[in-house]
Motif scaffolding. Structure first.
Motif, PDB file in Angstrom:
ATOM      1  N   GLU A  66       6.904 -14.325 -35.309  1.00 45.75           N
ATOM      2  CA  GLU A  66       6.003 -13.097 -35.902  1.00 45.75           C
ATOM      3  C   GLU A  66       4.138 -13.505 -36.142  1.00 45.75           C
ATOM      4  O   GLU A  66       3.556 -12.065 -36.121  1.00 45.75           O
ATOM      5  N   ASN A  67       3.900 -14.457 -35.093  1.00 45.78           N
ATOM      6  CA  ASN A  67       2.873 -14.382 -35.199  1.00 45.78           C
ATOM      7  C   ASN A  67       1.980 -14.480 -33.523  1.00 45.78           C
ATOM      8  O   ASN A  67       0.980 -14.424 -32.985  1.00 45.78           O
ATOM      9  N   ILE A 382      12.521  -5.023 -36.161  1.00 47.03           N
ATOM     10  CA  ILE A 382      11.645  -6.306 -35.773  1.00 47.03           C
ATOM     11  C   ILE A 382      11.394  -5.987 -34.379  1.00 47.03           C
ATOM     12  O   ILE A 382      12.022  -5.553 -33.487  1.00 47.03           O
TER      13      ILE A 382
END
Length: 508
Positions: A66-67, A382
């Motif tokens: 996610e980062n 996503i």
């Protein structure tokens, strides 16, 4: 590689947090500098994602992705985080990486192994079923084994051909995942791979192979005979393996079994054997609805909280999240997380009234072969993380140009480092499967062990023998060790040290 702008020390802290599973430390570091997700060590080029995937820390894996961590990043050996997760059997990490659309077909630089090889060599069934999820369509099992005519079956045939090509992809020496599962005695993996169109007659390369002690041009039955597992041999024979197959040394599977002391296989592998072969049903680990629910989870995400106030819209399994998928047939509704977990873990034998590979509904036990997305489910796809440009990127990582580079001069655009695919690297004959052990038989000292349960010989590849053995036994062992300690059999010393360097960082 994350060694610029003074981020090396912080990167090492993130590596330690990823290895130790310290989520609080990892989140604090990434909140201060999200670029650390792209950091990689100086020796093995392992990223924090490699460490977290190898140790099974699923929360840190999701946090890194996610980062901005690259889901397909490679280490010095060309291995991805997916390969590390499959090596150690962390199926939940594999599931998370698949949600971020990792590339399952990538092969490492040393020997051309894919994640499927890493899962099969260690017998990790759940990892195998997840890795092939994008290739198995949600159709009855019979349709996967027949080539029907007409437009209706053209899409199924395309998926079937892609599945067969992926499952039968050969690593160094022509070794397939079926060869490795058969050698190590994982009969349940052998059964699953055969149901997934693994070629029971596939042979290793006839030239330059590193499997000279089993023999170049060997079939999975030769490897099963060397491994000594009776059930593996029975499954292979039941699926069409030939007892009369000769490798390049002119050896039958029976000859390989005798060379390695697998005397309990002689009656089964004799060319004119009349030993009864059991009938094996399709594997319990087939999962037809996995592909459909995986695509839905990628689209709408795994919701962590309820979004509806009506109790009828709450998942009846977890009673926490809103329903986002419905089972075709019985129409029972579940949340995407529960449906994905159900398809990833179920190994209940299918009843005769439902297609093999279907998953029983947890509410009515009806066989499910596909899930559909509910109309009211919100799309929350996503997306792949973008590259971060504060740290110096590795030349093997894809880098997307930012706005300033997009409008730069043509000369500047030429200098942008592009992604290097695995096809440009030749899998040299080195370190194919360092984790494979060749068990030596000790049947001369007593009764043969029972290999039906997949257990190993208690003495495996021991280079040094006890000094208390008799001189006659030492002579026999010396002759056998002279055959089995060839460094070119399964790995080259040079490349083995390269892979050991990468793994030593992770296991430190």
């Amino acid at each position: 590689m994350g060694n610029s702008f003074g981020c090396s020390a912080s990167g090492e802290r993130l590596v330690s947090a990823a290895r130790d599973g310290d989520f609080v430390e990892a989140k604090m570091l990434l909140d201060c500098n999200p670029c650390l997700a792209k950091y990689s060590t100086f020796g093995g080029l392992n990223s924090p994602l490699h460490f977290a995937a190898a140790k099974g820390h699923i929360e840190i894996v999701a946090l890194l992705l996610e980062n901005g961590a690259d889901v397909n990043t490679r280490n010095y050996c060309g291995q991805t985080a997916l390969m590390q997760a499959c090596r150690y059997g962390h199926w939940e990490v594999v599931q998370t990486l698949l949600l971020f659309r990792c590339n399952v077909t990538r092969a490492d630089y040393l020997s051309g192994r894919t994640a499927l090889h890493f899962a099969a060599v260690n017998g990790h069934l759940r990892c195998i079923r997840l890795v092939v999820a994008d290739f198995v369509p949600s159709v009855p099992f019979e349709a996967l084994n027949t080539q029907a005519n007409g437009d209706r079956s053209s899409g199924v045939n395309d998926k079937t051909n892609a599945l067969s090509k992926f499952v039968n992809k050969a690593a160094d020496g022509g070794i397939t995942a079926l060869h490795m599962a058969a050698l190590n005695g994982y009969f349940d993996c052998v059964q699953l791979l055969l149901d997934l169109h693994a070629n029971v007659s596939a042979v290793t390369f006839h030239y330059g192979t590193s499997m000279d002690l089993i023999g170049a041009g060997s079939t999975p039955l030769h490897y099963a005979a060397c491994g000594g597992n009776l059930k593996c041999c029975q499954i292979l024979l039941a699926r069409g393996a030939s007892r009369l197959a000769l490798n390049c040394n002119g050896w039958l599977p029976l000859d390989v079994a005798r060379m390695w002391g697998r005397h309990w296989l002689e009656s089964l592998l004799t060319p004119n054997s009349d030993s009864p072969i059991p009938v094996f049903p399709p594997s319990n680990y087939l999962s037809l609805p996995l592909m459909s629910v995986l695509n839905i989870a990628r689209d709408c995400g795994l919701q962590t909280s309820t979004t509806a106030s009506d109790d009828t819209d709450i998942c009846a399994v977890c009673i926490e999240r809103a329903c986002s998928v419905a089972a075709e047939g019985c129409s029972h509704e579940l949340c995407a997380r529960c449906a994905l977990y159900l398809c990833s873990t179920s190994n209940i034998p299918s009843e005769s009234s439902v297609p093999p590979g279907s998953i029983p509904c947890p509410l009515c036990r009806h066989g499910i072969i596909s899930f559909v997305k509910l109309p009211g489910s919100s799309s929350k796809e996503i997306k792949l993380p973008l590259s971060l440009s504060l740290c110096t990127p590795c030349m093997l990582h894809p880098r997307e140009p930012n706005a300033s580079e997009a409008f730069g001069s043509p000369d500047m655009r030429k200098n942008v480092v592009s992604s290097v695919t695995s096809d440009m690297f030749c899998p040299v004959t080195c370190s194919p499967f360092p984790s494979v052990t060749m068990p030596l038989c000790t049947c001369n000292e007593g009764p043969c062990p029972n290999f039906d349960s997949g257990e190993r010989d208690p003495q495996e590849e021991s280079p040094h023998r006890s000094q208390s053995t008799s001189s006659e036994q030492e002579k026999m062992d010396g002759m056998r060790l002279e055959k089995t300690t060839c460094s070119g059999m399964f790995w080259g010393r040079r490349s083995c040290s390269r892979e050991h360097q990468c793994n030593a960082e992770i296991n430190a």
